[in-house]
Design an enzyme around this catalytic site. Structure first.
Site, PDB file in Angstrom:
ATOM      1  N   ASP A 138       0.854  -1.090   0.094  1.00 40.44           N
ATOM      2  CA  ASP A 138       0.030  -0.050   0.219  1.00 40.44           C
ATOM      3  C   ASP A 138       0.873   1.282  -0.057  1.00 40.44           C
ATOM      4  O   ASP A 138       1.413   1.591   0.852  1.00 40.44           O
ATOM      5  CB  ASP A 138      -0.846  -0.077   1.253  1.00 40.44           C
ATOM      6  CG  ASP A 138      -1.861  -1.380   1.370  1.00 40.44           C
ATOM      7  OD1 ASP A 138      -1.576  -2.259   0.907  1.00 40.44           O
ATOM      8  OD2 ASP A 138      -2.992  -1.134   2.075  1.00 40.44           O
ATOM      9  N   GLU A 147      -4.236   2.059  -2.762  1.00 35.96           N
ATOM     10  CA  GLU A 147      -5.471   2.594  -2.190  1.00 35.96           C
ATOM     11  C   GLU A 147      -5.361   3.763  -1.334  1.00 35.96           C
ATOM     12  O   GLU A 147      -6.278   4.485  -0.941  1.00 35.96           O
ATOM     13  CB  GLU A 147      -6.111   1.594  -1.325  1.00 35.96           C
ATOM     14  CG  GLU A 147      -5.447   1.030  -0.086  1.00 35.96           C
ATOM     15  CD  GLU A 147      -6.134   0.629   1.023  1.00 35.96           C
ATOM     16  OE1 GLU A 147      -7.389   0.244   0.969  1.00 35.96           O
ATOM     17  OE2 GLU A 147      -5.821  -0.056   2.103  1.00 35.96           O
ATOM     18  N   HIS A 189     -10.192   1.720   0.738  1.00 39.44           N
ATOM     19  CA  HIS A 189      -9.974   2.999   0.622  1.00 39.44           C
ATOM     20  C   HIS A 189     -10.231   3.558  -0.537  1.00 39.44           C
ATOM     21  O   HIS A 189     -10.275   4.790  -0.728  1.00 39.44           O
ATOM     22  CB  HIS A 189      -8.476   3.496   1.393  1.00 39.44           C
ATOM     23  CG  HIS A 189      -8.615   3.398   2.649  1.00 39.44           C
ATOM     24  ND1 HIS A 189      -9.344   4.300   3.423  1.00 39.44           N
ATOM     25  CD2 HIS A 189      -7.770   2.516   3.723  1.00 39.44           C
ATOM     26  CE1 HIS A 189      -8.920   3.725   4.596  1.00 39.44           C
ATOM     27  NE2 HIS A 189      -7.980   2.888   5.058  1.00 39.44           N
ATOM     28  N   HIS A 227      -6.707  -8.329   0.008  1.00 44.22           N
ATOM     29  CA  HIS A 227      -6.396  -7.277   0.589  1.00 44.22           C
ATOM     30  C   HIS A 227      -7.312  -7.531   1.983  1.00 44.22           C
ATOM     31  O   HIS A 227      -8.655  -7.656   1.854  1.00 44.22           O
ATOM     32  CB  HIS A 227      -7.135  -5.903  -0.047  1.00 44.22           C
ATOM     33  CG  HIS A 227      -6.911  -4.492   0.728  1.00 44.22           C
ATOM     34  ND1 HIS A 227      -5.540  -3.961   0.300  1.00 44.22           N
ATOM     35  CD2 HIS A 227      -7.717  -3.979   1.401  1.00 44.22           C
ATOM     36  CE1 HIS A 227      -5.664  -2.728   1.286  1.00 44.22           C
ATOM     37  NE2 HIS A 227      -6.940  -2.776   1.663  1.00 44.22           N
ATOM     38  N   HIS A 267      -3.100  -4.367   3.075  1.00 44.71           N
ATOM     39  CA  HIS A 267      -4.030  -3.622   3.945  1.00 44.71           C
ATOM     40  C   HIS A 267      -3.604  -3.371   5.534  1.00 44.71           C
ATOM     41  O   HIS A 267      -3.740  -2.451   6.107  1.00 44.71           O
ATOM     42  CB  HIS A 267      -5.187  -4.716   3.945  1.00 44.71           C
ATOM     43  CG  HIS A 267      -6.404  -3.821   4.940  1.00 44.71           C
ATOM     44  ND1 HIS A 267      -6.914  -2.708   4.650  1.00 44.71           N
ATOM     45  CD2 HIS A 267      -6.825  -4.315   6.232  1.00 44.71           C
ATOM     46  CE1 HIS A 267      -7.935  -2.525   5.942  1.00 44.71           C
ATOM     47  NE2 HIS A 267      -7.778  -3.217   6.812  1.00 44.71           N
TER      48      HIS A 267
END
Ligand SMILES: [Fe+2]
Ligand SMILES: [Fe+2]
Length: 258
Positions: free
Chosen positions: A11, A42, A71, A153, A178
């Site tokens: 991420d 994200e 997100h 995720h 995540h």
């Protein structure tokens, strides 16, 4: 048998994450002889969302596919490009009428690489079953894909491990995203699927999972609404490089933290 090296990037959080990627990714690709790059974006805009501008910036880097997660919806501007002809994914197991796509197939030197994005359901939104959604996509893509990479995720380690065993021998690799914290459990399962519970985060490491530590501490002390801002200090790249064969198996996994 042909082998290629696929780099999955954890991420990307805010400007710190985008800048460290701009500075270090070309050198990393050179040094590690990376062929294909998948990045989870994200948190790339403001630490909590994605926007068209930031997504275009990421695609101007040597990134082939951008995956995402919960997100992606936080800034509705992303809807302007979510159905565009881009290798931009949102989890495939959102309900059927949700915009965007959950998998894509790219071509690399005659090899077809399918990238699937799924999201877990433990301590997360109540999406459709990611296990059964994988079955459904696999049936569609298996004949035309040499390699199948899955960004799972999810929050819970148990759900990620169970999923990896469920798809062992069908997916080439499953990497978790995540949690923003890299795990040291990379391994190859019995039928050739590479697995790591979480590949970590690309952003500030003097932070709480990418957020300014002062914001996070204030939140835990007050339990009241606090504005979360992405942190800037001590940025780094987290991810994992999967060496995979054109027969769809993982040969080795190397964690990246720099
Ligand atoms: Fe994230
Ligand atoms: Fe997430």
């Amino acid at each position: 048998m042909k082998e290629i090296r696929i780099f999955a990037i954890g991420d990307i959080v805010g400007r710190a994450g985008r800048n460290v990627l701009a500075n270090k990714l070309p050198g990393l690709i050179d040094r590690e002889r990376i062929d294909v790059v998948i990045a989870n974006g994200e948190n790339s805009a403001g630490g909590m969302a994605m926007t068209p501008e930031v997504t275009r910036e990421l695609f101007s880097r040597p990134i082939n596919v951008i995956t995402s997660g919960n997100h992606i919806w936080n800034n509705s501007d992303i809807l302007q490009i979510i159905d565009a002809d881009l290798n931009l994914l949102r989890p495939a197991n959102y309900p059927p009428d949700v915009p965007g796509k959950g998998y894509c197939i790219i071509n690399y030197k005659g090899m077809k690489i399918c990238v699937i994005n799924l999201m877990g359901r433990v301590l997360m939104a109540a999406l459709d079953c990611p296990f059964r959604k994988f079955d459904e996509i696999y049936e569609k893509v298996k004949t035309e894909s040499d390699i199948i990479m899955v960004d799972f995720h999810a929050e819970a380690t148990s759900e990620k491990q169970a999923f990896a065993w469920y798809v062992d021998g069908r997916a080439t690799a499953v990497f978790g995203t995540h949690t923003h914290v890299q795990t040291a459990d990379e391994r190859i399962l019995h039928n050739g699927t590479g697995y790591i519970t979480d590949i970590g985060m690309t952003g500030s490491f003097d932070s709480v999972i990418g957020v300014k530590k002062e914001n996070s501490i204030r939140f835990f002390l007050s339990q009241a609404k606090v504005k979360f801002e992405p942190a800037e200090d001590n940025p780094g790249i987290n991810g994992a490089i999967f060496t995979v064969t054109n027969t769809g198996k993982t040969v080795s996994i190397k964690r990246i933290m720099e």
